[in-house]
Design a protein around this motif. Structure first.
Motif, short mmCIF file in Angstrom:
data_model
loop_
_atom_site.label_atom_id
_atom_site.label_comp_id
_atom_site.label_asym_id
_atom_site.label_seq_id
_atom_site.Cartn_x
_atom_site.Cartn_y
_atom_site.Cartn_z
N MET A 210 0.83 -1.20 0.00
CA MET A 210 0.00 0.00 0.00
C MET A 210 0.88 1.26 0.00
O MET A 210 0.56 2.22 -0.69
CB MET A 210 -0.90 -0.05 1.25
N MET A 211 1.95 1.25 0.79
CA MET A 211 2.84 2.41 0.84
C MET A 211 3.53 2.65 -0.50
O MET A 211 3.75 3.79 -0.89
CB MET A 211 3.89 2.24 1.94
N ALA B 286 3.39 6.07 -2.65
CA ALA B 286 4.61 6.75 -3.08
C ALA B 286 4.64 6.91 -4.60
O ALA B 286 5.03 7.97 -5.10
CB ALA B 286 5.83 5.97 -2.61
N LEU B 287 4.24 5.90 -5.33
CA LEU B 287 4.21 6.00 -6.79
C LEU B 287 3.21 7.06 -7.24
O LEU B 287 3.49 7.81 -8.18
CB LEU B 287 3.87 4.65 -7.41
N LEU B 288 2.06 7.12 -6.60
CA LEU B 288 1.07 8.14 -6.96
C LEU B 288 1.60 9.54 -6.68
O LEU B 288 1.36 10.46 -7.47
CB LEU B 288 -0.23 7.90 -6.19
#
Length: 49
Positions: A1-2, A6-8
């Protein structure tokens, strides 16, 4: 989920900056100042040490 969060954030920031640069690609006004003082025309100062 993290990793997804971070990618978003990273890709969202890149897309936002691309869109901002496409809206205003070049700065049209500059602050006052910036006169050329011809420093590259003068030789390097030599000090006797």
């Amino acid at each position: 989920m993290m990793m997804i969060v971070a990618l978003l954030i990273v890709w969202g920031g890149m897309i936002a900056s691309i869109l901002a640069l496409r809206a205003r690609p070049e700065r049209t006004d500059f602050p006052p100042g910036g006169e050329d003082d011809h420093r590259e025309d003068d030789p390097i100062v030599q000090h006797d040490t």
